[in-house]
Motif scaffolding. Structure first.
Motif, PDB file in Angstrom:
ATOM      1  N   ILE A 157      58.364  70.804  79.390  1.00  0.00           N
ATOM      2  CA  ILE A 157      58.143  69.457  79.932  1.00  0.00           C
ATOM      3  C   ILE A 157      58.658  68.409  78.947  1.00  0.00           C
ATOM      4  O   ILE A 157      59.317  67.434  79.348  1.00  0.00           O
ATOM      5  N   LEU A 158      58.378  68.590  77.667  1.00  0.00           N
ATOM      6  CA  LEU A 158      58.859  67.630  76.659  1.00  0.00           C
ATOM      7  C   LEU A 158      60.387  67.642  76.578  1.00  0.00           C
ATOM      8  O   LEU A 158      61.014  66.587  76.447  1.00  0.00           O
ATOM      9  N   GLY A 159      60.975  68.824  76.684  1.00  0.00           N
ATOM     10  CA  GLY A 159      62.445  68.910  76.688  1.00  0.00           C
ATOM     11  C   GLY A 159      63.052  68.214  77.897  1.00  0.00           C
ATOM     12  O   GLY A 159      64.048  67.490  77.778  1.00  0.00           O
ATOM     13  N   ILE A 160      62.434  68.404  79.048  1.00  0.00           N
ATOM     14  CA  ILE A 160      62.891  67.734  80.275  1.00  0.00           C
ATOM     15  C   ILE A 160      62.734  66.219  80.129  1.00  0.00           C
ATOM     16  O   ILE A 160      63.582  65.442  80.586  1.00  0.00           O
ATOM     17  N   ALA A 161      61.658  65.794  79.486  1.00  0.00           N
ATOM     18  CA  ALA A 161      61.443  64.355  79.275  1.00  0.00           C
ATOM     19  C   ALA A 161      62.557  63.774  78.395  1.00  0.00           C
ATOM     20  O   ALA A 161      63.066  62.682  78.669  1.00  0.00           O
ATOM     21  N   ILE A 162      62.950  64.509  77.359  1.00  0.00           N
ATOM     22  CA  ILE A 162      64.058  64.047  76.507  1.00  0.00           C
ATOM     23  C   ILE A 162      65.345  63.968  77.323  1.00  0.00           C
ATOM     24  O   ILE A 162      66.082  62.977  77.241  1.00  0.00           O
ATOM     25  N   LEU A 163      65.615  64.987  78.116  1.00  0.00           N
ATOM     26  CA  LEU A 163      66.826  64.964  78.948  1.00  0.00           C
ATOM     27  C   LEU A 163      66.781  63.822  79.958  1.00  0.00           C
ATOM     28  O   LEU A 163      67.811  63.194  80.244  1.00  0.00           O
ATOM     29  N   GLY A 164      65.608  63.539  80.498  1.00  0.00           N
ATOM     30  CA  GLY A 164      65.468  62.408  81.422  1.00  0.00           C
ATOM     31  C   GLY A 164      65.805  61.088  80.745  1.00  0.00           C
ATOM     32  O   GLY A 164      66.490  60.236  81.330  1.00  0.00           O
ATOM     33  N   GLU A 165      65.340  60.910  79.508  1.00  0.00           N
ATOM     34  CA  GLU A 165      65.668  59.689  78.758  1.00  0.00           C
ATOM     35  C   GLU A 165      67.161  59.626  78.451  1.00  0.00           C
ATOM     36  O   GLU A 165      67.768  58.555  78.533  1.00  0.00           O
ATOM     37  N   LEU A 166      67.749  60.760  78.108  1.00  0.00           N
ATOM     38  CA  LEU A 166      69.205  60.786  77.869  1.00  0.00           C
ATOM     39  C   LEU A 166      69.978  60.414  79.128  1.00  0.00           C
ATOM     40  O   LEU A 166      70.993  59.707  79.051  1.00  0.00           O
ATOM     41  N   ARG A 167      69.505  60.881  80.271  1.00  0.00           N
ATOM     42  CA  ARG A 167      70.168  60.531  81.528  1.00  0.00           C
ATOM     43  C   ARG A 167      70.081  59.031  81.797  1.00  0.00           C
ATOM     44  O   ARG A 167      71.034  58.423  82.281  1.00  0.00           O
ATOM     45  N   LYS A 168      68.910  58.416  81.466  1.00  0.00           N
ATOM     46  CA  LYS A 168      68.769  56.966  81.621  1.00  0.00           C
ATOM     47  C   LYS A 168      69.763  56.233  80.725  1.00  0.00           C
ATOM     48  O   LYS A 168      70.417  55.275  81.148  1.00  0.00           O
ATOM     49  N   ILE A 169      69.836  56.672  79.480  1.00  0.00           N
ATOM     50  CA  ILE A 169      70.785  56.049  78.542  1.00  0.00           C
ATOM     51  C   ILE A 169      72.207  56.226  79.051  1.00  0.00           C
ATOM     52  O   ILE A 169      73.026  55.299  78.983  1.00  0.00           O
ATOM     53  N   PHE A 170      72.494  57.404  79.558  1.00  0.00           N
ATOM     54  CA  PHE A 170      73.855  57.684  80.016  1.00  0.00           C
ATOM     55  C   PHE A 170      74.252  56.798  81.188  1.00  0.00           C
ATOM     56  O   PHE A 170      75.420  56.423  81.324  1.00  0.00           O
ATOM     57  N   ARG A 171      73.294  56.435  82.035  1.00  0.00           N
ATOM     58  CA  ARG A 171      73.599  55.520  83.144  1.00  0.00           C
ATOM     59  C   ARG A 171      74.105  54.181  82.613  1.00  0.00           C
ATOM     60  O   ARG A 171      74.992  53.567  83.205  1.00  0.00           O
ATOM     61  N   THR A 172      73.535  53.722  81.496  1.00  0.00           N
ATOM     62  CA  THR A 172      74.002  52.457  80.926  1.00  0.00           C
ATOM     63  C   THR A 172      75.391  52.613  80.327  1.00  0.00           C
ATOM     64  O   THR A 172      76.169  51.663  80.337  1.00  0.00           O
ATOM     65  N   VAL A 173      75.702  53.800  79.816  1.00  0.00           N
ATOM     66  CA  VAL A 173      77.056  54.066  79.305  1.00  0.00           C
ATOM     67  C   VAL A 173      78.047  53.995  80.461  1.00  0.00           C
ATOM     68  O   VAL A 173      79.114  53.382  80.349  1.00  0.00           O
ATOM     69  N   LEU A 174      77.699  54.621  81.573  1.00  0.00           N
ATOM     70  CA  LEU A 174      78.584  54.607  82.745  1.00  0.00           C
ATOM     71  C   LEU A 174      78.755  53.200  83.305  1.00  0.00           C
ATOM     72  O   LEU A 174      79.819  52.864  83.828  1.00  0.00           O
TER      73      LEU A 174
END
Length: 149
Positions: free
Chosen positions: A58-75
């Motif tokens: 769950i914690l790993g998925i939470a980190i990946l979820g935050e990375l996906r949010k950050i990546f949306r701003t990159v895109l």
């Protein structure tokens, strides 16, 4: 390799890890039961292992979820926003939590690999927290600059 290709590949990799991780968490009781056939330590501590790996997942998925949010701003070509500061802070906290849960896991079943995992997540947590401070400063500079234009 073009910048756009690297960005696209990274996005697909993050998405794959996020959804694949969810699948792994959902199948965890079955996969640990199967692994217990080959590793007696897992079979001896099956319930504890399911709980520990579920929390770590769950914690790993939470980190990946935050990375996906950050990546949306990159895109969107808008990286220096306060939401990224919050995401980096959360990622640091999740990393420290992974290190703590992994330390608890070493009380049940100690391996050298888990000690490496603990060290890696402590470093990742520190790096995320420091990067959050850097991004916070960059966001403030950007906002000041936007006001002068």
């Amino acid at each position: 390799m073009k910048k756009e290709n690297i960005i696209r590949i990274t996005k697909y990799l993050l998405d794959f890890m996020f959804f694949g991780g969810i699948l792994v968490i959902l199948t965890l009781p079955f996969s640990l039961k199967w692994a217990g056939n080959y590793l007696p330590e897992i079979e001896a501590h099956y319930a504890e292992m399911v709980i520990i790996y579920f929390v770590l997942g769950i914690l790993g998925i939470a980190i990946l979820g935050e990375l996906r949010k950050i990546f949306r701003t990159v895109l969107a070509d808008d990286c220096f926003v306060y939401d990224n500061v919050v995401s980096l802070q959360r990622m640091g906290t999740y990393s420290f939590m992974i290190a703590l849960v992994s330390m608890a896991r070493t009380l049940i079943y100690l391996t050298i690999a888990m000690l490496v995992v603990i060290l890696v997540f402590i470093i990742a947590g520190l790096f995320s927290k420091v990067l959050a401070f850097v991004f916070d400063r960059a966001v403030k500079y950007k906002e000041e600059n936007d006001l002068t234009i």
